[in-house]
Design a protein around this motif. Structure first.
Motif, mmCIF file in Angstrom:
data_model
loop_
_atom_site.group_PDB
_atom_site.id
_atom_site.type_symbol
_atom_site.label_atom_id
_atom_site.label_comp_id
_atom_site.label_asym_id
_atom_site.label_seq_id
_atom_site.Cartn_x
_atom_site.Cartn_y
_atom_site.Cartn_z
ATOM 1 N N VAL A 1 11.975 2.979 7.862
ATOM 2 C CA VAL A 1 13.365 3.331 8.160
ATOM 3 C C VAL A 1 13.512 4.781 8.591
ATOM 4 C CG1 VAL A 1 14.394 1.588 6.665
ATOM 5 C CG2 VAL A 1 13.834 3.843 5.727
ATOM 6 N N GLY A 2 12.437 5.538 8.553
ATOM 7 C CA GLY A 2 12.508 6.959 8.849
ATOM 8 C C GLY A 2 12.670 7.296 10.321
ATOM 9 N N GLN B 1 6.734 6.083 0.634
ATOM 10 C CA GLN B 1 5.882 7.234 0.344
ATOM 11 C C GLN B 1 5.052 7.003 -0.920
ATOM 12 O OE1 GLN B 1 7.707 11.192 0.635
ATOM 13 N NE2 GLN B 1 9.401 10.222 1.741
ATOM 14 N N ALA B 2 5.681 6.473 -1.951
ATOM 15 C CA ALA B 2 4.965 6.199 -3.204
ATOM 16 C C ALA B 2 3.874 5.150 -2.992
ATOM 17 C CB ALA B 2 5.949 5.745 -4.290
ATOM 18 N N LEU B 3 4.172 4.127 -2.199
ATOM 19 C CA LEU B 3 3.181 3.089 -1.916
ATOM 20 C C LEU B 3 2.030 3.653 -1.089
ATOM 21 C CD1 LEU B 3 5.581 0.122 -1.124
ATOM 22 C CD2 LEU B 3 4.031 0.290 -3.086
ATOM 23 N N ALA B 4 2.351 4.456 -0.078
ATOM 24 C CA ALA B 4 1.312 5.035 0.776
ATOM 25 C C ALA B 4 0.356 5.909 -0.026
ATOM 26 C CB ALA B 4 1.946 5.836 1.914
ATOM 27 N N GLN B 5 0.868 6.617 -1.024
ATOM 28 C CA GLN B 5 0.009 7.435 -1.877
ATOM 29 C C GLN B 5 -0.943 6.577 -2.699
ATOM 30 O OE1 GLN B 5 2.705 9.729 -4.257
ATOM 31 N NE2 GLN B 5 3.135 11.193 -2.637
ATOM 32 N N ARG B 6 -0.510 5.390 -3.079
ATOM 33 C CA ARG B 6 -1.298 4.517 -3.955
ATOM 34 C C ARG B 6 -2.208 3.545 -3.195
ATOM 35 N NH1 ARG B 6 3.313 6.066 -6.299
ATOM 36 N NH2 ARG B 6 3.414 6.253 -8.585
#
Length: 180
Positions: A129-130, A152-157
């Motif tokens: 959505v960005g 963002q949280a998912l991409a980090q994990r």
């Protein structure tokens, strides 16, 4: 089997679900499609039906509109945890926002923790959505903010993050399998 968690991002009709299905199909013989959508109207029921028809018959199905963390924890306890294809975060987030702030906070945290500890492979589909416009109303702005933060949280994990643009995969993190 190595534990690879993959996030597939993309806009509406970008090919993200098709890409996720390819990745899941190549990763395991035992795939469970985790559907977060609910059929609130005829048009959505038709969309769900089209998705069901396009999936391989041998894939399992788990429908979970709210408690994804509990579902992952349960499936992770199996002797051979299945490959999970979770489709999609935007519909799940929508369900959580309408379930209330307490449910939203608890379920989001539970899902992220369960995803980190899931012993098998996972492919997660989410809308990006960005790249769009700013919503005109507070609920739309909150949805976009929350989905952006969740992505963002998912991409980090995740070990692998892929953006689907016009049906083409753009690798943002990790590598695609050679045969894709």
């Amino acid at each position: 089997m190595s534990k690879t968690h993959t996030l597939v991002l993309g806009g509406i009709r970008s090919g993200k679900t098709g890409l996720a299905e390819q990745l899941a199909g190549q990763g395991s013989d035992c795939v469970v499609y985790v559907a977060t959508a609910t059929a609130g109207d005829d048009e959505m029921a038709d969309r769900i039906h089209r998705h069901q028809q396009s999936r391989p018959q041998q894939w399992g199905l788990a429908e979970e509109p709210i408690s994804l963390g509990a579902l992952l924890a349960r499936m992770g306890r199996e002797d051979e945890p299945p490959m999970l294809l979770v489709d999609c975060m935007s519909l799940w987030l929508n369900n959580l926002l309408f379930a209330g702030d307490e449910v939203f906070s608890c379920e989001r945290a539970d899902f992220l923790a369960a995803m980190e500890h899931y012993p098998g492979e996972i492919v997660i589909v989410s809308n990006e959505v960005g790249l769009g416009t700013i919503g005109m109303d507070p609920l739309t702005r909150r949805f976009c903010d929350e989905l952006g933060w969740l992505n963002q949280a998912l991409a980090q994990r995740c070990e692998r993050v892929v953006m689907s643009v016009a049906g083409l995969p753009m690798v943002l993190k990790g590598r695609l399998p050679e045969q894709l």
